[in-house]
Design a protein around this motif. Sequence first.
Motif, PDB file in Angstrom:
ATOM      1  N   ARG A 160      22.802  28.858  20.887  1.00  0.00           N
ATOM      2  CA  ARG A 160      22.481  29.255  22.262  1.00  0.00           C
ATOM      3  C   ARG A 160      23.460  30.248  22.861  1.00  0.00           C
ATOM      4  O   ARG A 160      23.155  30.885  23.864  1.00  0.00           O
ATOM      5  CB  ARG A 160      22.354  28.029  23.159  1.00  0.00           C
ATOM      6  CG  ARG A 160      23.581  27.161  23.299  1.00  0.00           C
ATOM      7  CD  ARG A 160      23.304  26.024  24.284  1.00  0.00           C
ATOM      8  NE  ARG A 160      24.426  25.116  24.416  1.00  0.00           N
ATOM      9  CZ  ARG A 160      24.648  24.385  25.508  1.00  0.00           C
ATOM     10  NH1 ARG A 160      23.846  24.487  26.554  1.00  0.00           N
ATOM     11  NH2 ARG A 160      25.676  23.557  25.559  1.00  0.00           N
ATOM     12  N   SER A 169      19.089  23.556  24.132  1.00  0.00           N
ATOM     13  CA  SER A 169      20.341  22.961  24.607  1.00  0.00           C
ATOM     14  C   SER A 169      20.204  21.456  24.811  1.00  0.00           C
ATOM     15  O   SER A 169      21.196  20.724  24.737  1.00  0.00           O
ATOM     16  CB  SER A 169      20.771  23.617  25.914  1.00  0.00           C
ATOM     17  OG  SER A 169      19.806  23.396  26.932  1.00  0.00           O
ATOM     18  N   LEU A 170      18.963  20.974  25.051  1.00  0.00           N
ATOM     19  CA  LEU A 170      18.748  19.544  25.262  1.00  0.00           C
ATOM     20  C   LEU A 170      19.087  18.726  24.017  1.00  0.00           C
ATOM     21  O   LEU A 170      19.329  17.520  24.114  1.00  0.00           O
ATOM     22  CB  LEU A 170      17.299  19.280  25.676  1.00  0.00           C
ATOM     23  CG  LEU A 170      16.846  19.946  26.988  1.00  0.00           C
ATOM     24  CD1 LEU A 170      15.373  19.654  27.244  1.00  0.00           C
ATOM     25  CD2 LEU A 170      17.702  19.457  28.150  1.00  0.00           C
ATOM     26  N   PRO A 213      15.012  29.388  22.276  1.00  0.00           N
ATOM     27  CA  PRO A 213      14.390  28.815  23.485  1.00  0.00           C
ATOM     28  C   PRO A 213      15.391  28.018  24.309  1.00  0.00           C
ATOM     29  O   PRO A 213      16.318  27.408  23.770  1.00  0.00           O
ATOM     30  CB  PRO A 213      13.289  27.905  22.914  1.00  0.00           C
ATOM     31  CG  PRO A 213      13.725  27.593  21.517  1.00  0.00           C
ATOM     32  CD  PRO A 213      14.457  28.815  21.036  1.00  0.00           C
ATOM     33  N   SER A 214      15.195  28.002  25.603  1.00  0.00           N
ATOM     34  CA  SER A 214      16.150  27.355  26.505  1.00  0.00           C
ATOM     35  C   SER A 214      16.221  25.847  26.285  1.00  0.00           C
ATOM     36  O   SER A 214      17.270  25.239  26.515  1.00  0.00           O
ATOM     37  CB  SER A 214      15.780  27.647  27.959  1.00  0.00           C
ATOM     38  OG  SER A 214      14.460  27.189  28.238  1.00  0.00           O
ATOM     39  N   TRP A 215      15.129  25.231  25.832  1.00  0.00           N
ATOM     40  CA  TRP A 215      15.117  23.777  25.655  1.00  0.00           C
ATOM     41  C   TRP A 215      16.026  23.329  24.511  1.00  0.00           C
ATOM     42  O   TRP A 215      16.337  22.145  24.387  1.00  0.00           O
ATOM     43  CB  TRP A 215      13.699  23.266  25.411  1.00  0.00           C
ATOM     44  CG  TRP A 215      13.010  23.880  24.219  1.00  0.00           C
ATOM     45  CD1 TRP A 215      12.086  24.885  24.250  1.00  0.00           C
ATOM     46  CD2 TRP A 215      13.179  23.522  22.839  1.00  0.00           C
ATOM     47  NE1 TRP A 215      11.671  25.195  22.977  1.00  0.00           N
ATOM     48  CE2 TRP A 215      12.329  24.369  22.089  1.00  0.00           C
ATOM     49  CE3 TRP A 215      13.962  22.601  22.169  1.00  0.00           C
ATOM     50  CZ2 TRP A 215      12.245  24.303  20.702  1.00  0.00           C
ATOM     51  CZ3 TRP A 215      13.887  22.529  20.777  1.00  0.00           C
ATOM     52  CH2 TRP A 215      13.037  23.365  20.055  1.00  0.00           C
TER      53      TRP A 215
END
Length: 413
Positions: free
Chosen positions: A194, A207-208, A203-205
């Motif tokens: 990231r 990081s979850l 994709p931003s998700w």
Amino acid sequence: MSASAVLAPLREAAERIDRRTPAHRDRAVDGLRALALLAVPTGHWLLGGFTLDADGGLHNASPLSSLGALAPAGWVLQMLGVFFLVGGYASALSNRRRPGSAGAWLKGRVVRLGRPVLGVTAVWALAAPLLYLAGVPEASLRTGATLVVQPLWFVGVYVVVTALTPYCVRAARRLGGWAAAPLLASVAVVDLLRYGPLAESVPSWLSLLNILPGWLFAYQLGVAWGERRIGRRGAWLLLAGGALLFAALLVVFHYPASMVGVPGAARTNSHPPSLLVLALAAAQSGAAILLRDRLARLLGRPALWAPVVVINLSAMTILCWHQTAMLAAAVPASFAGGVAGLTTAPDSLGWIAARVAWMPVFAVLLAGIARYARRFELPPVEGRRAGAVRRTVRGAVAGLLAVGFGAFALGLA
């Protein structure tokens, strides 16, 4: 009345608590837990401010936006690594001594954590409409709801890692403290994706994916400590390795210095946890293990031990209600306009000085709230059949209120 006459009842109470403490009680671990608990309200009260809009509504603000030099304060106040460490340690011992099944053991822990959470959200769900009718602006209520709900993410994560205790125990028995290494590597890989050269295509998700291994890391270290698989040599390795990694991430890889989110910042270390959080947790865990014996000796003194007992007995009350205590001062102050350290913009050293002066007031308000709110932390004492029915109905109602309040806090309602 002399000072000695005033202090005499306190000394007697402290000595009584000391006498009632079982000899096998690990005072050092309780002391570390109390320290980590107190760091939560201290950090939120010191680094969380408000601004007023034209209609007198409160909005969240942070002194870190204007005073970046305060970031190192977060290195001391971010002690969730220590909390998960002692949580893993205590769970390892408790799981080993459990009289029944693993499911019953986990259920008991979930209930103890869940009751206070349902309590605070249900009370706020009932109080919010009344406060609105009393003239509190919707902006202030939404800000308050957000502040109350935000710290409760910790409970959900803690329940998940607690459920993994049997697996953590097996890993610790096989690999010792090194069982936490794959978790560190997992977070490092996600951070590389990231923040590295491929960041724009990730994709931003993604990081979850750091949430579980990020917080399980210190818990796994605690389990290994409880299984006696981490000694002084391992503690020194954690302290030195964590400190070196922390410094390298700041200086070489330019991680944000703040351990908490800063409004407007492009990156955050805490939600979800970055590798910097794990580096700090490793260093803090090593220091905690090394200081255990010295801390145990200090807490052999009744005057020091008694506050630790009180804090641990009110752990969930402190976590769930400390933001309410701050709001209990800030919301009334908002009707008076700009009050230094409460409703004025947190953008100067003068604001910090004023906020520090307000913190004892927040503590007194929290103590007053805890006198009534702590009942949510105590086990119910009712008859079996009728009591079970009443508890089920109350739990269902509280759950519905909690869901509604959470939706309001998250802007979904």
